[in-house]
Each structure stands twice: as C-alpha cells, then as structure tokens.
Design an enzyme around this catalytic site. Sequence first.
Site, PDB file in Angstrom:
ATOM      1  N   LYS A 119      -4.104  48.479  -0.448  1.00 12.03           N
ATOM      2  CA  LYS A 119      -2.849  47.843  -0.894  1.00 12.03           C
ATOM      3  C   LYS A 119      -3.166  47.054  -2.164  1.00 12.03           C
ATOM      4  O   LYS A 119      -3.319  45.824  -2.146  1.00 12.03           O
ATOM      5  CB  LYS A 119      -2.317  46.940   0.215  1.00 12.03           C
ATOM      6  CG  LYS A 119      -0.904  46.459   0.026  1.00 12.03           C
ATOM      7  CD  LYS A 119      -0.428  45.757   1.286  1.00 12.03           C
ATOM      8  CE  LYS A 119       0.811  44.932   1.056  1.00 12.03           C
ATOM      9  NZ  LYS A 119       2.008  45.711   0.772  1.00 12.03           N
TER      10      LYS A 119
HETATM   11  C1  PLP Z   1       3.911  51.291  -0.465  1.00  7.39           C
HETATM   12  C2  PLP Z   1       4.091  50.701   0.880  1.00  7.39           C
HETATM   13  N1  PLP Z   1       4.171  51.503   1.952  1.00  7.39           N
HETATM   14  C3  PLP Z   1       4.336  51.001   3.183  1.00  7.39           C
HETATM   15  C4  PLP Z   1       4.449  49.642   3.405  1.00  7.39           C
HETATM   16  C5  PLP Z   1       4.624  49.108   4.785  1.00  7.39           C
HETATM   17  O1  PLP Z   1       3.470  48.466   5.221  1.00  7.39           O
HETATM   18  P1  PLP Z   1       3.513  47.295   6.276  1.00  7.39           P
HETATM   19  O2  PLP Z   1       4.332  47.775   7.409  1.00  7.39           O
HETATM   20  O3  PLP Z   1       2.109  47.074   6.656  1.00  7.39           O
HETATM   21  O4  PLP Z   1       4.131  46.132   5.616  1.00  7.39           O
HETATM   22  C6  PLP Z   1       4.361  48.780   2.322  1.00  7.39           C
HETATM   23  C7  PLP Z   1       4.453  47.344   2.549  1.00  7.39           C
HETATM   24  O5  PLP Z   1       4.034  46.510   1.849  1.00  7.39           O
HETATM   25  C8  PLP Z   1       4.168  49.314   1.034  1.00  7.39           C
HETATM   26  O6  PLP Z   1       4.099  48.515  -0.043  1.00  7.39           O
END
Ligand code: PLP
Length: 314
Positions: free
Chosen positions: A160
Amino acid sequence: MNSLVPTEKIWRNGAFIRWEDATIHVLSHVVSCGSAVWEGIRCYETPDGPAIFRAGRHMRRLIDSARIYRMETGWSAGQLSEAACDLVRVNGLRSCYIRPIVMRGYGSLGVHGGDNPIEIFMACWPWGTYLGEEALEQGVDVCVSSWNRMAPNTLPALSKSSANYMNSQLIRMEAAVNGYHEGIALTPEGTVSEGSAENVFVVREGRLLTPPLTSSVLEGITRETVIQLASDLGIPVLETPIPREMLYIADEVFLAGTAAEISPVRSIDRIPVGSGARGPITGKLQSEFFAIARGLRPDRHCWLTAVGVCEGVV
Ligand SMILES: Cc1ncc(COP(=O)(O)O)c(C=O)c1O
C-alpha cells in the site's frame, strides 16, 4: 467531503507531537520519489468505548508494505497497534480514522533512497462516510475506468504505497469529472481489478465473486473480513478472474474498503446493477459488518482492539 479535522497530537517515531509540528522538509525523499507506505484504519464507537477495527492486521500490512521496498520500520505490529490506541486516547476521540505513514525522510535525493532515515507518523481525526452520506444505503454510481491498475511486476499492488495512489488518483478523478462516485479499474489483461480505494465484489446467482490477488489488487482487510463473514453466513465465495461484462449482468455489486466500508453499487456505466438498489446479500453482509465493528454483536473473530484497555504511554 473528506476534509481533515485537526486533532491535538500526532505520533512520530514513538513520541507525541503537536498536530501543527508534524512537518517534513520539502526535499525529503518521499516528496520526489513517492517513497512512503501507509495504512487507513477505522476506530468505531462501541458501547464499551472506542475500538480499532483489525488493528493488528493493518499494522502487519504496513510492515509488509514497507518490507517490499526494503524499509525497516523497527516497530512490531503489536507496538504500532498499542501506539494507535494511545493516539486515539490522547486525542479524546470516540471514533475516528487512523493514518500511519512510513516514509523515507531527508538526507539524500538519489533514487535508491536507502540512506535516508525512515520516519513513522501516525495521525487520527474524525471521519464520516467516504463515498457520501447516502452511499451505504442508496448505493453509488460507478464507471469502468479507462485507466488500468498496475501491470504485474511494475508497482507492486500488495504494497500500500503512496506511489500506487497516483494510479488511484487518475481513476478517481476521471470518475468524478464524468459524474460518477467511483471508478473500477481493469487489469492490463482486461479483467476486473479494483476501485481506486476499494476491492470489488460481485453477486451472481447466490455466489459471491471477487478478483484474486493476482488481479493487481490490494489485499484488502475489508475484503478479507467480507470473505470471512460470507463464510459465516453460508454464502459461497469464489476468488476468480472476473470479465468486465460480468459487472453489467451481476445481481449485486459492492465495494469494500476501510474508507468506503461496504458500499453497494447501483449502476455501472449507467447500467443499473440488478434492481438498481442495495441487494439482499450486500445488505446482510453490510449489517453483519457494522454490527460487529460497532460492538453490537459478539466479536467472534477478535477483530476489535479496545482503545481503553491498551497499555502504553499517554
Ligand atoms: C487500492 C485499494 N484497494 C483496496 C482497498 C481496501 O483495503 P482495506 O479494506 O484494507 O481498507 C484500498 C483501501 O485503502 C485501496 O486503496
């Protein structure tokens, strides 16, 4: 929408500093090279006080995201979860969004970046819904983006990283300019990947489908939560490549993410999804999710960390 609401303190490398003092030099490596990884975490108000949803899992992903870029944080997931609890307590919040950021700091500007200090900040502030007040009930209108998600072995989707959010910005801006709440991007091969900040789920004939981790998606923690809840509720789940056109013939589609929580999709490229309203499976998963997150149903998977009982420096 989504404006920052300053709170009193921000956690920086193990100590609390004033919100206004949480600054970096403009020549920090992260500014030119995007060399940061971060998390987005929600803390919900429960009858027993504020509780952070899946704190340990988020902190593990933060450390993993950093590791992919050879950034050693020097903190364990447990220590960072504890710091998050302290942070919420110090700021006196009953519910909030928590944003830890690990970045390469100031020192040299070579692309390598490895000789810059690693800085960790963690902030929190009150935050409501992400896709608008009515999104959770009425659903959102989305488009399929003309931008693809990152190709494998380019920018790693499982990290991330801030850099990945340049791609997310393109998806989200294009959607907004064209009057949609959100965009869903495809993989370079043309199958469904994810939203700019959410994973995608499709319901078809009673089964829940979501793209696998090889479809250039973030390993979403809400995604993982939904898969577990579906299994608890006896709803079959399949992680499988999803062709674009499946979005137009699905019975239900929803987006899942910490910010968006579980948001039904009511139309895609102006084609109504199912009846154009929140479907029954989305509704079931949504109410189970909120009941657990808000402490209204037993926390059978130990997903909540009570802020009040955390040990640490205040
Ligand atoms: C590109 C992307 N996909 C999926 C998610 C969902 O992830 P999470 O459920 O861990 O927040 C996020 C959340 O920040 C994201 O930025």
